[in-house]
Write a protein that holds these residues in place. Sequence first.
Motif, mmCIF file in Angstrom:
data_model
loop_
_atom_site.group_PDB
_atom_site.id
_atom_site.type_symbol
_atom_site.label_atom_id
_atom_site.label_comp_id
_atom_site.label_asym_id
_atom_site.label_seq_id
_atom_site.Cartn_x
_atom_site.Cartn_y
_atom_site.Cartn_z
ATOM 1 N N GLU A 47 17.303 49.450 35.448
ATOM 2 C CA GLU A 47 16.800 48.136 35.848
ATOM 3 C C GLU A 47 17.537 47.026 35.108
ATOM 4 N N MET A 48 17.924 47.267 33.860
ATOM 5 C CA MET A 48 18.666 46.264 33.100
ATOM 6 C C MET A 48 20.043 46.057 33.714
ATOM 7 N N VAL A 49 20.687 47.151 34.093
ATOM 8 C CA VAL A 49 22.028 47.052 34.666
ATOM 9 C C VAL A 49 21.981 46.290 35.980
ATOM 10 N N ALA A 50 20.920 46.507 36.763
ATOM 11 C CA ALA A 50 20.804 45.842 38.056
ATOM 12 C C ALA A 50 20.467 44.359 37.917
ATOM 13 N N GLY A 51 19.893 43.980 36.776
ATOM 14 C CA GLY A 51 19.507 42.586 36.572
ATOM 15 C C GLY A 51 20.708 41.721 36.235
ATOM 16 N N GLU A 56 25.292 34.673 31.748
ATOM 17 C CA GLU A 56 25.913 34.104 32.936
ATOM 18 C C GLU A 56 24.912 33.795 34.041
ATOM 19 N N ALA A 57 23.642 34.107 33.818
ATOM 20 C CA ALA A 57 22.642 33.985 34.872
ATOM 21 C C ALA A 57 22.216 32.545 35.094
ATOM 22 N N THR A 58 21.856 32.269 36.336
ATOM 23 C CA THR A 58 21.274 30.969 36.660
ATOM 24 C C THR A 58 19.795 31.008 36.289
ATOM 25 N N VAL A 59 19.157 29.862 36.256
ATOM 26 C CA VAL A 59 17.734 29.812 35.919
ATOM 27 C C VAL A 59 16.910 30.665 36.894
#
Length: 87
Positions: A47-51, A56-59
């Motif tokens: 699940e962490m890998v898929a997140g 670099e993530a947007t809000v």
Amino acid sequence: MTQADLARKVGAATRSVTSWEAGDATPHPNYNAKLNELFADQIPHEEMVAGPRLKEATVPELLAELQLRFAHLARVTRQAQPKGSAQ
């Protein structure tokens, strides 16, 4: 960990954690790093890998990831409770 424990660890009000868990509100971005630190080892690796990658993530991606983590934590907590016990 209780909602009060989590609130203390991240510096939030217990009522805020209650709202996050119920899906009525999402954590303010100031809490993201601490929440990630607290829950990273409790989320299955797949699940962490898929997140999203947190740096670099947007809000919206971060909020979706936190929602996923809270849902997983709620499942794990429910599974760990003895049958017939009240929370």
